[in-house]
Design an enzyme around this catalytic site. Structure first.
Site, mmCIF file in Angstrom:
data_model
loop_
_atom_site.group_PDB
_atom_site.id
_atom_site.type_symbol
_atom_site.label_atom_id
_atom_site.label_comp_id
_atom_site.label_asym_id
_atom_site.label_seq_id
_atom_site.Cartn_x
_atom_site.Cartn_y
_atom_site.Cartn_z
ATOM 1 N N LYS A 21 -2.461 -24.426 17.625
ATOM 2 C CA LYS A 21 -1.286 -23.877 17.268
ATOM 3 C C LYS A 21 -1.234 -23.268 15.755
ATOM 4 O O LYS A 21 -0.973 -22.132 15.515
ATOM 5 C CB LYS A 21 0.051 -24.433 17.523
ATOM 6 C CG LYS A 21 1.363 -24.050 17.285
ATOM 7 C CD LYS A 21 2.453 -24.495 18.354
ATOM 8 C CE LYS A 21 3.053 -25.894 17.625
ATOM 9 N NZ LYS A 21 4.089 -25.621 16.408
ATOM 10 N N ARG A 26 -1.893 -18.372 12.088
ATOM 11 C CA ARG A 26 -2.527 -17.902 10.879
ATOM 12 C C ARG A 26 -3.280 -16.735 11.125
ATOM 13 O O ARG A 26 -3.523 -15.908 10.357
ATOM 14 C CB ARG A 26 -3.334 -19.060 10.108
ATOM 15 C CG ARG A 26 -2.248 -19.976 9.508
ATOM 16 C CD ARG A 26 -2.970 -21.433 9.299
ATOM 17 N NE ARG A 26 -1.851 -22.365 8.298
ATOM 18 C CZ ARG A 26 -0.844 -22.999 8.750
ATOM 19 N NH1 ARG A 26 -0.399 -22.908 10.115
ATOM 20 N NH2 ARG A 26 -0.238 -23.654 8.021
ATOM 21 N N ARG A 120 16.977 -26.358 10.690
ATOM 22 C CA ARG A 120 15.844 -26.814 9.842
ATOM 23 C C ARG A 120 15.952 -26.412 8.413
ATOM 24 O O ARG A 120 16.396 -25.131 8.234
ATOM 25 C CB ARG A 120 14.486 -26.658 10.493
ATOM 26 C CG ARG A 120 14.636 -27.385 12.015
ATOM 27 C CD ARG A 120 13.177 -27.209 12.720
ATOM 28 N NE ARG A 120 12.104 -27.550 12.097
ATOM 29 C CZ ARG A 120 10.683 -27.506 12.349
ATOM 30 N NH1 ARG A 120 10.722 -26.703 13.607
ATOM 31 N NH2 ARG A 120 9.823 -27.875 11.737
ATOM 32 N N SER A 163 3.578 -30.005 2.344
ATOM 33 C CA SER A 163 3.926 -29.367 3.578
ATOM 34 C C SER A 163 2.994 -28.050 3.495
ATOM 35 O O SER A 163 3.082 -27.309 2.777
ATOM 36 C CB SER A 163 5.453 -28.658 3.637
ATOM 37 O OG SER A 163 5.843 -27.585 4.538
ATOM 38 N N GLN A 165 3.464 -25.587 5.655
ATOM 39 C CA GLN A 165 4.229 -24.368 5.771
ATOM 40 C C GLN A 165 4.849 -23.896 4.508
ATOM 41 O O GLN A 165 4.705 -22.693 4.399
ATOM 42 C CB GLN A 165 5.561 -24.476 6.831
ATOM 43 C CG GLN A 165 4.902 -24.925 8.340
ATOM 44 C CD GLN A 165 6.136 -25.225 9.066
ATOM 45 O OE1 GLN A 165 7.158 -25.439 8.719
ATOM 46 N NE2 GLN A 165 5.729 -25.651 10.391
ATOM 47 N N ASP A 312 2.545 -34.673 13.326
ATOM 48 C CA ASP A 312 3.070 -34.333 14.408
ATOM 49 C C ASP A 312 2.562 -35.399 15.728
ATOM 50 O O ASP A 312 2.910 -35.349 16.821
ATOM 51 C CB ASP A 312 2.262 -32.883 14.996
ATOM 52 C CG ASP A 312 2.949 -31.830 13.745
ATOM 53 O OD1 ASP A 312 3.911 -32.054 13.492
ATOM 54 O OD2 ASP A 312 2.297 -30.678 13.799
ATOM 55 N N ARG A 343 12.735 -36.648 15.146
ATOM 56 C CA ARG A 343 11.725 -37.417 15.832
ATOM 57 C C ARG A 343 12.057 -38.795 15.803
ATOM 58 O O ARG A 343 11.664 -39.590 16.772
ATOM 59 C CB ARG A 343 10.480 -36.810 15.755
ATOM 60 C CG ARG A 343 10.282 -35.454 16.246
ATOM 61 C CD ARG A 343 8.750 -35.057 16.198
ATOM 62 N NE ARG A 343 8.728 -33.674 16.856
ATOM 63 C CZ ARG A 343 7.769 -32.719 16.573
ATOM 64 N NH1 ARG A 343 7.100 -32.977 15.585
ATOM 65 N NH2 ARG A 343 7.767 -31.745 17.341
ATOM 66 N N ARG A 385 6.866 -32.289 21.522
ATOM 67 C CA ARG A 385 6.166 -33.245 21.421
ATOM 68 C C ARG A 385 6.692 -34.612 22.060
ATOM 69 O O ARG A 385 6.121 -35.591 22.345
ATOM 70 C CB ARG A 385 5.770 -33.564 19.943
ATOM 71 C CG ARG A 385 5.012 -32.186 19.632
ATOM 72 C CD ARG A 385 4.185 -32.611 18.284
ATOM 73 N NE ARG A 385 3.644 -31.387 17.750
ATOM 74 C CZ ARG A 385 2.917 -30.261 18.057
ATOM 75 N NH1 ARG A 385 2.104 -30.885 19.258
ATOM 76 N NH2 ARG A 385 2.452 -29.384 17.400
HETATM 77 C C1 S3P Z 1 2.397 -26.720 10.413
HETATM 78 C C2 S3P Z 1 2.705 -27.905 9.220
HETATM 79 C C3 S3P Z 1 3.496 -28.926 9.511
HETATM 80 C C4 S3P Z 1 3.230 -29.418 10.995
HETATM 81 C C5 S3P Z 1 3.653 -28.327 11.838
HETATM 82 C C6 S3P Z 1 2.793 -27.170 11.914
HETATM 83 C C7 S3P Z 1 1.639 -25.591 9.932
HETATM 84 O O1 S3P Z 1 4.834 -28.992 9.062
HETATM 85 O O2 S3P Z 1 4.312 -30.604 11.393
HETATM 86 O O3 S3P Z 1 3.843 -28.653 13.250
HETATM 87 O O4 S3P Z 1 1.256 -25.005 10.898
HETATM 88 O O5 S3P Z 1 1.735 -25.171 8.969
HETATM 89 P P1 S3P Z 1 5.145 -29.174 7.479
HETATM 90 O O6 S3P Z 1 4.510 -27.922 6.824
HETATM 91 O O7 S3P Z 1 6.736 -28.600 7.608
HETATM 92 O O8 S3P Z 1 4.839 -30.282 6.923
#
Ligand code: S3P
Length: 428
Positions: A21, A26, A120, A163, A165, A312, A343, A385
């Protein structure tokens, strides 16, 4: 939709888990930002990735669906002003990475998401992007967010959390910034963005938990073959590890070091897990994984820098911990509270009703092993999940487990139920 699971007579077979995913998001995003065409094979066709596709299309990116591949016509970083509010659906990765793209555009755009995503935290991305010069107006905590991007400057940012993200949003914005952006994180989070930026021809320096990235670089479209998602494979790894006599072979699974915490944990617990045929698909390592059931599992301690490598997978790790001998303690995982559901709370309430001895702490879980699980009526809490972890727990439970609101599985793996069924031989 509901899923019903029972203790199987046998669990065995071979699976090709769907595409990763994180990497699919990306590939679409960097394909859109690049100059030229990007072809993506093995992509994940799920609701979350569809959200990224629809946001990019709203920004004028042409994405065509050919048999077995997606073709993205890159816009060389310059997007079209969207005619409507962008909708990231349930996908945190879409929302946060899209903020990085919008940061560099000379127009104002609004992005929102579904009810869960609107709860979130977004300030973690708003903060560094604001330092780079993006204007978010007054509303900065949650979606919907309105972004006015434009001329960006580079930053030297110390992220308070690991993180990927946040890191990715900053690195995407840095493509538009003048000067060198430095991003530090307390532990290394998944590094698919860094690998992909360099695969698309950008120069990026990485050392330990730091990334250095010179702004203003352009990207070149390319072919990408997305590895199988280890976070999806994890459900089958644990299923095989807890069903006596099971043997499951998982092909072409991504084994990027920043994602393999689940393998380390299952091995430390004593699971019989073998990795073969390691090779590279572009810049991402891939392997085949065989897991056999029957080995006695032991409770362990999980915390610190391994957490971003398995964040995750914690709901399904809890299932392995419940059937193990002894106590498993999970710490430093407070991020679980701000995922698609809380979670920690979801795992405790749903698994307790299946007979698990599990208690919640502020940033983790304590699981007393050796529980005998019983089937129960449980609920996904709108979290893909959690639904899949409950299905795996159902395989170790005496009696029937009914999982309500299980259609959320389509967020990451529409084919989960048929895949699980293909491995199961029912008891007569
Ligand atoms: C992800 C980063 C993680 C992960 C999410 C996917 C990503 O989150 O838990 O399912 O693809 O960059 P965080 O960046 O908030 O840690």
């Amino acid at each position: 939709m509901i899923i019903i699971t029972n203790k199987p007579k046998k669990l065995s077979g071979e699976l090709l888990v769907p595409g990763d995913k994180s990497i699919t998001h990306r590939a679409l995003i960097f394909g859109a930002l690049a100059k030229g065409t990007t072809e993506i094979k093995g992509f994940l066709d799920s609701e979350d990735c569809r959200s990224t596709i629809s946001c990019l299309r709203a920004l004028g990116v042409i994405i065509s669906e050919k048999p077995g591949r997606l073709v993205v016509e890159g816009r060389n970083k310059i997007m079209e002003e969207p005619a409507k509010v962008l909708d990231a659906g349930n996908s945190g990765t879409t929302a946060r990475l899209m903020l990085g793209i919008l940061a560099g555009q000379h127009f104002s755009a609004t992005i929102t998401g579904d009810q869960s995503l609107q709860k979130r935290p977004m300030k973690r991305v708003v903060e560094p992007l604001s330092q780079m010069g993006v204007n978010f107006g007054e509303k900065v905590e949650h979606l919907p967010l309105t972004v006015r991007g434009g001329a960006l400057k580079s930053i030297d940012y110390n992220s308070p959390r690991a993180s990927a993200q946040v890191k990715s949003a900053v690195l995407i914005a840095a493509l538009f910034a003048e000067g060198k952006t430095i991003f530090n994180e307390p532990h290394l989070s998944r590094n698919h963005t860094e690998l992909m930026l360099s695969a698309f021809g950008a120069e990026i320096k990485r050392s330990k938990n730091q990334v250095l990235f010179e702004g203003g670089q352009s990207l070149k479209g390319r072919q990408i073959h997305v590895p199988g998602d280890i976070s999806t494979a994890a459900f089958f790894m644990v299923a095989a590890a807890i069903v006596p006599g099971a043997e499951v072979f998982l092909k072409n699974v991504g084994i990027n070091q920043t994602r393999t915490g689940i393998i380390d944990v299952l091995k430390e617990m004593g699971a019989d897990l073998k990795i073969d045929n390691e090779r590279l698909w572009g810049s991402e390592p891939v392997a085949d994984i065989t897991v056999r059931g029957g080995a006695k599992l032991q409770g362990i301690k999980i915390g610190g820098k391994i957490i971003p490598r398995l964040i995750d997978e914690i709901p399904v790790i809890a299932v392995a911990a419940a059937v193990a001998e002894g106590k498993t303690v999970i710490n430093d995982a407070g991020e679980l509270r701000v995922k698609e559901s809380d979670r920690i709370s979801a795992v405790v309430t749903q698994f307790t009703s299946m007979g698990m001895a599990i208690t919640e702490t502020e940033d983790g879980l304590i699981i007393e092993g050796g529980s005998s699980l019983t089937g129960a009526e449980v609920e996904s809490r709108g979290d893909h999940r959690i639904a899949m972890a409950l299905a795996v727990a159902g395989l170790a439970a005496e009696g029937e487990t009914t999982i309500h609101n299980a259609e959320v599985i389509n967020i990451s793996f529409p084919g989960f139920i048929p895949a699980l069924r293909s491995l199961v031989t029912e008891k007569q």
